[in-house]
Design an enzyme around this catalytic site. Sequence first.
Site, PDB file in Angstrom:
ATOM      1  N   SER A 266       0.790  -1.184  -0.088  1.00  0.00           N
ATOM      2  CA  SER A 266       0.209  -0.148  -0.035  1.00  0.00           C
ATOM      3  C   SER A 266       0.863   1.223  -0.030  1.00  0.00           C
ATOM      4  O   SER A 266       1.903   1.350   0.722  1.00  0.00           O
ATOM      5  CB  SER A 266      -0.825   0.095   1.064  1.00  0.00           C
ATOM      6  OG  SER A 266      -1.654   1.208   1.363  1.00  0.00           O
TER       7      SER A 266
ATOM      8  N   TYR B 178      -1.829   0.159  10.207  1.00  0.00           N
ATOM      9  CA  TYR B 178      -1.699  -0.652   8.934  1.00  0.00           C
ATOM     10  C   TYR B 178      -0.538  -0.063   7.810  1.00  0.00           C
ATOM     11  O   TYR B 178       0.034  -0.717   7.255  1.00  0.00           O
ATOM     12  CB  TYR B 178      -2.994  -0.088   8.272  1.00  0.00           C
ATOM     13  CG  TYR B 178      -3.295  -0.441   6.654  1.00  0.00           C
ATOM     14  CD1 TYR B 178      -3.433  -1.794   6.395  1.00  0.00           C
ATOM     15  CD2 TYR B 178      -3.178   0.477   5.712  1.00  0.00           C
ATOM     16  CE1 TYR B 178      -3.632  -2.102   5.020  1.00  0.00           C
ATOM     17  CE2 TYR B 178      -3.262  -0.064   4.213  1.00  0.00           C
ATOM     18  CZ  TYR B 178      -3.360  -1.195   3.973  1.00  0.00           C
ATOM     19  OH  TYR B 178      -3.608  -1.771   2.694  1.00  0.00           O
TER      20      TYR B 178
END
Length: 277
Positions: free
Chosen positions: A146, A161
């Site tokens: 990501s 995250y």
Amino acid sequence: MDLELQGKTAIITGGSGGIGRGLVLEFAREGLNVVSASRDVATGEKLAAEAAKLGLPGKVLAVATDVTDRASVDAMVARANEVFGPVDVLVNNAGGVAHPANLEELDADARRWEIALNIDGVVNCCQAVAQDMLSRKTGSIINISSNSSLLGEAAANVVHYGGVKGFVNSFSKGLAWEWAGKGIRVNNICPGWIVPYEADDVGEGSFWNRFGFETMGKPDAMEKALQEGTLYNMSGLPIPKLGRPEDIAWMALFLASDRSGYVTGQLISVSGGAYMP
């Protein structure tokens, strides 16, 4: 360009999400036989039926899989072997955010959930396909990370995250080095915002249905906001368009193919230029 992937076997985890849908359909369109591995097997079966209805040359098999459970992953790989043969390509796409929160407010259950899904899931799947790939000295692993692991602003309210996806980045590089001489390539894609075309394209467990659509709006509203320059975290993109699932799939297909045979250990951001190292 013919990627010469017809008839090969790919496992794609997280097939019920937006990026997963694009990966499964585009890999089947290219002629690979695809195992769509997800806890949401109902959405996976709908996707398999859609691929068949479209007449895509590759077959899609939905297999209920919990990537955080090694036994579940091993059973899925065994099913792939039974139906399609040895695994040639693994795309570790399963991942996600438990829920947005400032770090000081993030609960322990959410932390454990993100670690299990984004870290343990990737390691479990890589280990589970090791025999297939190492015994034949061939294979391609594509890990989906990501932009939250690369840019501070992309990790706003999802700092943990971003951190666990940072593990994926480092793990990919280390494994690429370890397995390069054994014929296995490992590369890493860091998506920016990738938006489904329709809200119905994603399963119930997708982050879009858990909080994404509420935060960002439905796809049509996001497109309108982007054109108006008001879309959160995206209106300043150098390439002024929404990222779509096939943008990730096309990069993954190149990395899966021997056309990228001299490429390993690389991190590629597919994000409209949001990240430029």
